[in-house]
Enzyme design. Structure first.
Site, PDB file in Angstrom:
ATOM      1  N   LYS A   1       0.834  -1.208   0.000  1.00  0.00           N
ATOM      2  CA  LYS A   1       0.000   0.000   0.000  1.00  0.00           C
ATOM      3  C   LYS A   1       0.868   1.258   0.000  1.00  0.00           C
ATOM      4  O   LYS A   1       0.518   2.261  -0.622  1.00  0.00           O
ATOM      5  CB  LYS A   1      -0.949  -0.017   1.200  1.00  0.00           C
ATOM      6  CG  LYS A   1      -1.965  -1.139   1.187  1.00  0.00           C
ATOM      7  CD  LYS A   1      -2.908  -1.026   2.388  1.00  0.00           C
ATOM      8  CE  LYS A   1      -3.846  -2.216   2.464  1.00  0.00           C
ATOM      9  NZ  LYS A   1      -3.144  -3.470   2.812  1.00  0.00           N
TER      10      LYS A   1
ATOM     11  N   ASP B   1       5.966   2.665  17.537  1.00  0.00           N
ATOM     12  CA  ASP B   1       4.657   2.136  17.884  1.00  0.00           C
ATOM     13  C   ASP B   1       3.606   3.125  17.373  1.00  0.00           C
ATOM     14  O   ASP B   1       3.604   4.294  17.745  1.00  0.00           O
ATOM     15  CB  ASP B   1       4.569   1.993  19.403  1.00  0.00           C
ATOM     16  CG  ASP B   1       3.243   1.432  19.877  1.00  0.00           C
ATOM     17  OD1 ASP B   1       2.287   1.400  19.087  1.00  0.00           O
ATOM     18  OD2 ASP B   1       3.166   1.028  21.051  1.00  0.00           O
TER      19      ASP B   1
ATOM     20  N   CYS C   1      -8.298  -6.319   7.282  1.00  0.00           N
ATOM     21  CA  CYS C   1      -8.716  -7.465   6.488  1.00  0.00           C
ATOM     22  C   CYS C   1      -9.492  -8.436   7.369  1.00  0.00           C
ATOM     23  O   CYS C   1      -9.423  -9.652   7.207  1.00  0.00           O
ATOM     24  CB  CYS C   1      -7.530  -8.156   5.809  1.00  0.00           C
ATOM     25  SG  CYS C   1      -6.185  -8.569   6.923  1.00  0.00           S
TER      26      CYS C   1
END
Length: 875
Positions: free
Chosen positions: A178, A257, A338
């Site tokens: 992506k 993070d 997903c």
């Protein structure tokens, strides 16, 4: 942060994998999971009349898919080869009296740059045209012209609406499929814009101001920037490997993070006020349970359980909140997973928006009209939640009633925010979210939401009052409640911080096994999908890794005395406290786990120390550095090409071997944030590499292939060589070191006389279409190295092979005459030839090292199970 599950990914016969199963028995895996089937059949998110078709498709193998990458012009040129040569070969094949269905373009992807194929394996193995087609896929993937990517994974970058000039953040980027799409959009139209600007500069019609349209107004270059981040250091480097193929100076890779992504300082405009980077677009493709990938990750069927989604909900919401904090007003965040579970999707969106002030500050955009041809379902407005024991709950009220009757058993970590929103947030237009189901267009499953920030926000602290604690926390709370302090008063519980979770790997081993944290851009390599029978599951991040970062519940004693969790006093500062500084100036709360009224978090056990890897520094050269002047003179570089963006990667700041080039914004970020705790792991494109030469007066800095496309329009004619004939290009590609001494130069046809007379050193080969039938069709620019007696096209072998196959349909071996034994003869001549051979090999050592480095990197990822997007390199 990572996104995918199952560490033992196997790449077509290279070592073990698939949880210890042999290569041939993955098909024996039962594609059934009672809990998963019951949940999605009863949750209400899939229409009852579609359930049978939905489960039918979920149990089918996923079609193979890929995308043409890079600049639009080059991608279309590679695509033409597929359409004009390989597709006609495949469509001529008959199997069982039926014509074989060829690969087809994805109908909704712009310019037909994404393709999918459903050809059965027995057909692929039987017919030669498919072997040729696979060679093409392998070669073009190895050089970065094709990317293996699942179709639904391509959606988020297309709806985020990136344009040149924008600042973009990909928060959970590895392995980079992506990110590559986002980068292509940042550079859209750049090639043409640079050529136009360079033409005006050379003709003397350019004014002093930078040229180019909006977003490309840096003399045609894009002013945009992509920051691609991953929390895992190793995967961040895998991301670099993927993104290097695009050779963009407008990329920074970081290692943080995502829930606590730090603010990035920019140069002050007035010399006083601090200024921080705000993003036009942010992609939050977050860690998820990945059950939408069940068609390719067969472990999902074996390992799915509701604890996966429950355990990830808080992390996902934190990432989305942090994204909205860092976004410009008017900017877009795309949140995607997903997974099909509403706990990870609509519930996260609703919770994050509630923390950011609701619809007054943030709105969900209706993108149902974007990407015509893409079939999708609206987001869910109502759903149910399954607990760890498989019980399904329709509302938080039902959970509360259960707790009152029978306690919290099996309900750990359930929270009100996992259910459909009520109260002031009940009217959120969650139907504007997008759900893509496998049965709609024969794809994987995916969830996408496009969110726009309409005003500045100050995120509210997480409300954990309506969260079911884990059993160990609940028991301790009850004990403290029942005990009395020295004054006869009951101990008071400290207000809970974050999600009340005490890390407990043993209790959550189910989550550790299967929180697949998947990114759907990863697909099996062609070794597994075209010609193999191996199961594969992949990991971006395990749930136990995520749990390590979730803070523990804290208790405060009314008299200040100690209450113990584990073996450490709760008031005692712990070495494990997250101390990463996040500066969020003015508009938002800090992205740390503590609020101003709450002390830092204390974990219940000391975490393992992570190995600290010291990155090489980024040091920019002074524009008047002594090494730059001879380079500019040798190549006749236009003075309009900036001198203040060249960088080296050593503490001394000396250009010893490699000089990199970056964009102006990347330079400002790296210099302003040096030694500020930001973990930059990559930036810059190799522009100049120091090369040994056989004469003292030769410029030893050759232009690297990656940087050549950036600087070539601004070079003068002194080092230019123009080629238009196919035969000449074929010779340069096939023969590694064609000789040009004596009459040998005549074998190089149209460029022979030019390269015979050009001074030693690096030259620039301009390949131009000649307009003739069967002629060259694509403009290219490549580096040449002219030595005493020979010429070398400075390309790695894999690049040569890919071009030979694409342009000439030639897969014959490359020729290196310097390795051949010469017949005995004139001793002096032999000595000269031998010395020349040694010099040639030495001169090209950098190309060889670069190539070997790429091969070693790929091999490392293969062994570690991390190279998900590449085709099989064994044909």
């Amino acid at each position: 942060m990572g996104k995918r599950g199952g560490r033992n990914f196997n790449r077509g016969g290279r070592g073990g994998g698939g949880g210890g199963r042999s290569r041939n028995n993955w098909q024996d895996i039962s594609r059934n999971n009672a809990k998963m089937e019951r949940y999605y059949s009863e949750s209400g998110i899939i229409p009852e009349e579609e359930l049978e078709t939905f489960w039918d498709y979920m149990r089918r193998d996923l079609p193979n898919s890929f995308r043409f990458t890079g600049s639009r012009g080059h991608a279309l040129a590679v695509q033409e080869r597929l359409k004009d040569f390989y597709i006609p070969e495949i469509t001529s094949i008959k199997y069982e009296d039926e014509f074989v269905e060829p690969p087809r373009p994805v109908s909704w992807y712009p310019d037909q740059l994404a393709w999918s194929m459903t050809t059965p394996k027995q057909v692929i193995r039987r017919f030669a045209p498919f072997a040729n087609f696979q060679k093409f896929l392998v070669a073009e993937t190895d050089v970065g012209n094709i990317s293996r990517q699942e179709v639904v994974s391509m959606i988020p970058p297309l709806v985020i609406d990136v344009r040149p000039g924008m600042t973009v953040l990909d928060m959970c980027a590895a392995p980079g499929s992506k990110s590559a799409q986002l980068m292509e959009l940042i550079h859209a139209g750049e090639e043409e814009s640079i050529v136009d600007a360079a033409k005006q500069i050379k003709e003397g019609t350019a004014g002093p101001e930078p040229l180019g349209p909006e977003g490309l107004n840096d003399d045609g270059r894009t002013t945009g920037l992509l920051i691609a981040n991953d929390s895992d250091y190793k995967r961040a480097h895998m991301l670099i490997h993927q993104m290097k193929r695009l050779a963009s100076p407008n990329l920074i890779v970081t290692n943080h993070d995502a829930t606590m992504y730090p603010s990035i300082k920019l140069p002050s405009l007035d010399g006083k006020k601090n200024r921080y980077l705000k993003f036009d677009r942010i992609l939050a493709d977050v860690p998820c349970s990945g059950d939408g990938t069940a068609r390719k990750n067969y472990g999902v069927w074996r390992e799915w359980n509701p604890a996966n989604a429950i355990g990830l909900h808080v992390t996902q919401a934190r990432i989305l909140v942090r994204a909205l904090q860092m976004l410009k007003v008017g900017g877009r965040v795309v949140y995607s997973t997903c997974s099909l579970n509403p706990v990870e999707n609509e519930a996260v969106v609703a919770s994050a928006i509630a923390r950011c002030g609701g619809s007054a500050n943030v709105k969900i955009l209706d993108c149902s009209k974007e990407l015509p041809g893409l079939k999708r379902a609206p987001g869910a407005r109502s759903w149910k939640v399954m607990d760890r024991e498989g019980r399904i709950w329709a509302s938080w009220k039902e959970v509360q009633e259960q707790i009152e009757k029978e306690g919290t058993n099996g309900l750990a970590r359930l929270s009100e925010g996992m259910f459909p929103p009520t109260g002031e947030n009940a009217d959120l237009p969650l139907e504007h979210c997008m759900r893509v189901y496998p049965h709609m267009q024969d794809t994987g499953g995916f969830f996408i939401t496009v969110i726009e920030k309409t005003s500045e926000i100050r995120a509210k602290p997480e409300d954990t009052t309506n969260t079911v604690p884990k059993a160990s926390v609940a028991a301790l709370a009850s004990e403290l409640d029942s005990r009395k302090n020295s004054g006869g008063e009951p101990y008071q519980k400290l207000e809970a911080l974050d999600d009340l979770v005490i890390p407990d790997k043993e209790a959550d081993s189910e989550v550790a096994k299967s929180a697949s944290v998947a990114e759907a851009s990863h697909q099996l390599p062609y070794s597994a999908t075209l010609d193999s029978t191996e199961a594969a599951t992949q990991v971006k991040r395990d749930a136990d890794d995520l749990e390590e970062e979730l803070p523990a519940k804290r208790f405060k004693l009314a008299d200040g005395s100690e209450a113990l969790i584990g073996d450490r006093p709760i008031h005692q500062p712990a070495p494990s406290v997250a101390t990463e500084h996040v500066d969020t100036p003015g508009d938002s709360t800090p992205a740390t786990t503590a609020t101003p009224s709450q002390p830092a978090v204390v974990k219940s056990e000391l975490p393992k120390k992570k190995k600290v890897v010291q990155e090489e520094p980024f040091k920019y050269l002074d524009g008047n550095h002594e090494e730059l002047e001879p380079i500019y003179k040798f190549y006749e570089v236009s003075e309009r090409f900036p001198r203040d963006r060249f960088m080296v990667r050593n503490a001394e700041g000396n250009p010893t071997r490699t000089v990199y080039y970056t964009s102006a914004l990347a330079r400002d970020i790296l210099t302003m944030n040096e030694r500020q705790g930001l973990k930059f792991v990559h930036c810059g494109v190799k522009m100049f590499v120091k090369q040994d030469a056989q004469r003292e007066n030769v410029c030893r800095w050759r232009i690297q292939t990656d940087g050549l496309k950036i600087i070539s329009p601004f070079l003068g004619p002194a080092r230019a060589v123009t080629l238009t004939q196919r035969e000449t290009l074929h010779t340069l590609l096939v023969e590694m070191f064609p000789r040009i001494d004596g009459d040998s130069w005549k074998k190089l046809g149209e460029i022979g006389e030019r390269v015979k007379d050009i001074p030693l050193g690096c030259s620039i080969l301009h390949i131009e279409p000649n307009g003739k039938e069967n002629g060259l069709t694509e403009r290219m620019v490549l580096p040449l190295w002219r030595s005493l007696h020979s010429l070398n096209l400075m390309l790695p072998k894999e690049e040569r092979r890919a071009m030979l196959l694409r342009i000439f349909n030639d897969s014959s071996p490359l020729i290196n005459k310097t390795d051949r034994q010469r017949p005995a003869g004139n001793i002096a001549a032999e000595a000269t030839a031998e010395a020349e051979d040694v010099a040639l090999k030495h001169e090209n050592v950098q190309v060889g090292e670069d190539e070997q480095e790429q091969m070693d990197t790929r091999e490392t990822y293969v062994k570690d199970g991390d190279e998900e997007d590449r085709f099989n390199t064994t044909v």
